[in-house]
Structure formats: C-alpha cells, structure tokens
Enzyme design. Structure first.
Site, PDB file in Angstrom:
ATOM      1  N   ARG A 145       0.840  -1.186   0.000  1.00 49.91           N
ATOM      2  CA  ARG A 145       0.000   0.000   0.000  1.00 49.91           C
ATOM      3  C   ARG A 145       0.884   1.248   0.000  1.00 49.91           C
ATOM      4  NH1 ARG A 145      -2.214  -3.493   4.008  1.00 49.91           N
ATOM      5  NH2 ARG A 145      -4.352  -4.191   3.532  1.00 49.91           N
ATOM      6  N   LYS A 169      -1.961  -2.466   7.910  1.00 45.26           N
ATOM      7  CA  LYS A 169      -3.064  -1.906   8.685  1.00 45.26           C
ATOM      8  C   LYS A 169      -3.117  -2.551  10.059  1.00 45.26           C
ATOM      9  CE  LYS A 169      -6.216  -0.473   4.999  1.00 45.26           C
ATOM     10  NZ  LYS A 169      -7.569  -0.643   4.427  1.00 45.26           N
ATOM     11  N   HIS A 240      -2.424   2.780  -5.976  1.00 46.86           N
ATOM     12  CA  HIS A 240      -3.284   1.622  -5.722  1.00 46.86           C
ATOM     13  C   HIS A 240      -3.550   0.827  -6.998  1.00 46.86           C
ATOM     14  CE1 HIS A 240      -5.047   0.080  -2.090  1.00 46.86           C
ATOM     15  NE2 HIS A 240      -6.106  -0.332  -2.755  1.00 46.86           N
ATOM     16  N   ARG A 243      -1.020  -1.767  -7.119  1.00 41.68           N
ATOM     17  CA  ARG A 243      -1.353  -2.850  -6.182  1.00 41.68           C
ATOM     18  C   ARG A 243      -2.408  -3.766  -6.825  1.00 41.68           C
ATOM     19  NH1 ARG A 243      -1.643  -4.327  -0.612  1.00 41.68           N
ATOM     20  NH2 ARG A 243      -3.747  -4.630   0.196  1.00 41.68           N
ATOM     21  N   HIS A 266      -4.567  -8.651   3.381  1.00 41.12           N
ATOM     22  CA  HIS A 266      -6.008  -8.551   3.597  1.00 41.12           C
ATOM     23  C   HIS A 266      -6.411  -9.351   4.838  1.00 41.12           C
ATOM     24  CE1 HIS A 266      -7.034  -7.525  -0.875  1.00 41.12           C
ATOM     25  NE2 HIS A 266      -6.708  -6.461  -0.165  1.00 41.12           N
ATOM     26  N   TYR A 275     -10.455  -9.486  -7.132  1.00 38.93           N
ATOM     27  CA  TYR A 275      -9.481  -9.555  -8.216  1.00 38.93           C
ATOM     28  C   TYR A 275      -9.710 -10.740  -9.140  1.00 38.93           C
ATOM     29  CZ  TYR A 275      -7.016  -6.067  -5.499  1.00 38.93           C
ATOM     30  OH  TYR A 275      -6.706  -4.928  -4.814  1.00 38.93           O
TER      31      TYR A 275
END
Length: 294
Positions: A145, A169, A240, A243, A266, A275
């Site tokens: 990210r 995250k 992004h 990514r 994730h 995706y």
C-alpha cells in the site's frame, strides 16, 4: 467527545493516520451541519432525523456513494463508541442504511504495458530517476500500500533473505518475498542513495524526497502518475492501481487466492476475491483446456 473518540481510534484501535484524519474531518463536518441546520452544539444530542438530513444533504451536494457511505460508517463507529462508554443509551444510527454502491472492478495495467513502464531506459541514471524507478517497481512487484511504502525503512529490507518486512493496517506485520531482479535493483538504488547523501544526511527511510526527507503521499502519487501517463490507458493512475495490477497478474498466472490474500495483507478472503473477476486470461485458459467443445 470527538477528541476522546479520536484518541480511542489512535491509541486503542491503532487505526492508520489516514483513517484517523478522515474520521475527524467527517465528524467535524457533521458537527458543523448540526449547528447550522438545527442549532445543535453537541452531536451527542443528534437523533436519526438530523443524521438522515445530513446524508440527504451530502447526496444533494453530489458526493459519491462511496464517500457518503464512509461518512455513515464514521457516525456508526462514533455512536457505537458512545454506547460502549455509557454516554448514550440508544444508537441514533441503528435505522440508518448505507447507500447502494454500484460494484466497480479494480482497474489494472496490462502486462505488456507495465513491462514498458518499467523499462530501464525510461528512468534517468540520476538519484531522482533511480528513486522513481524503485517506487514503480516496488509498488508493482510487492503489492504494498501507499502508506506501507512511505513508512518503509532500510532496516525492513533483508537482501540476504530476499524479503521485506511490511507494517500494514492495524500494525500487522507481514513478510513479502523479493524477486531476484528487484533485489539487484535495490542494491543499485542503495548505491546512488549513498552517493547522493552524506552519512549525516542519510535518512532511515527507503524512499525519500530530493532533499533526503521521508516520502509523502502526494510525492508518490506524482511519481506514479508521471510514468503511467507515458504508456497506460487506464483512467486511474495511482499507487493503488499498481497494487491492483500486482494482484491481478498473480491470479492470471495461477497463484493461489489465499497466498495472494497474505501477500496483500487482507484480513479476509472476500477483499481479495474482487481480483478474480479480472482474471479473464486464467479463466479462458481453463475453459479452453477443460471444456470438450472449446
């Protein structure tokens, strides 16, 4: 209570600085709306009617469905915090529904295009050119990210193990392998990095500005847009997108969905499954190989 909630996000939930800033802005906007429209000085006193009126006002302003839903999520989190803290006994957002969001597939760059973007001849042999090349390669070849790239330090890169440690995250760490080509380019970049800055000037951060300071989002956006503009036909030209491209190309080549999930950092598989809709090349290959009428 807004400050208490922000402190809760920052120190207990360990939300990213970007998330904290977005929540603060949303709540301040709602507070201003309540004060101007209803004379409410404190958003703790807001009820369903005031909240619904704000949502309608946002829609009438022309905000996207995604933006409005994010603001609704902010209010839900805020009032949930007030309930948990025993400041409120009833949640004024409990009847509030999110707007229906039209599904959009993630945009990505075709393999032939990304190969052209990453051609060595595209980048100048200067520090700035090699730094830009590293930004483009790192985003595409690791899928990190934007915030993960700007926060990356030299100490996170382990060339001997051909891996990089990324802080994602909620402060979750993950290890991403480095390709042999990317490893060699990191070594080359490190050389021009050390040539450009003296020992005293050298930053611990991997990607830095021309002055040797830690990189920042606008700088990375500018670099990505500059090089994608040369070749890419996508409407979006952002970090992004690279990514998205990383994930899509892996799945097109038959990568396991769970492995891609772990590489992207994730929390659940649902976030990665989007995706698979882009993996038409893989689906066509399976169809042609397996279907008797293909």
């Amino acid at each position: 209570m807004i400050e208490s909630f922000i402190n809760y996000l920052e120190y207990e939930k360990r939300s990213s600085p970007h998330t904290v800033l977005a929540y603060r802005k949303d709540l301040e906007q709602f507070q201003e709306f309540c004060e101007l429209s209803f004379g409410l000085q404190d958003i703790q006193q807001a009820q369903h009617a005031e909240i619904r009126a704000w949502v309608i006002d946002l829609v009438e302003q022309g905000l996207s469905t995604t933006s409005v839903n994010r603001k609704i999520a902010t209010l839900r989190s805020f009032y949930k915090f007030l309930l948990k803290s025993s400041i409120l006994s009833k949640d004024p957002t409990y009847k509030l529904k999110s707007l229906k969001n039209p599904k959009k597939l993630p945009e990505f760059v075709q393999e032939s295009t990304i190969a052209s973007v990453l051609e060595e001849s595209v980048f100048q042999p200067t520090f700035e050119g090699q730094r830009d090349r590293m930004v483009m390669e790192f985003l595409y070849l690791t899928g990190v990210r934007l915030s993960e790239l700007t926060g990356l330090k030299w100490s996170d890169i382990h060339l001997g193990e051909e891996s990089v440690k990324v802080l994602g995250k909620r402060k979750k760490e993950r290890i991403i392998p480095l390709t042999k080509g990317l490893k060699q380019n990191i070594i080359s970049y490190q050389k021009v990095f050390e040539e450009r800055f003296s020992k005293a000037e050298q930053s611990p951060y991997f990607i830095v500005s021309n002055q040797g300071k830690q990189s920042y989002p606008v700088m990375i956006y500018r670099i990505v847009r500059q090089y994608l503009d040369l070749f890419a036909q996508t409407s979006k030209r952002s970090p992004h997108v690279l990514r998205h491209t990383f994930a899509t190309h892996l799945l097109n080549k038959g990568a396991d969905l769970n492995a891609v999930k772990d590489l992207l950092g994730h929390a659940n598989l649902a976030a990665t499954q989007v995706y698979t809709h882009n993996s038409l090349e893989k689906l066509k290959a399976v169809f042609e190989q397996a279907h008797p009428k293909a």
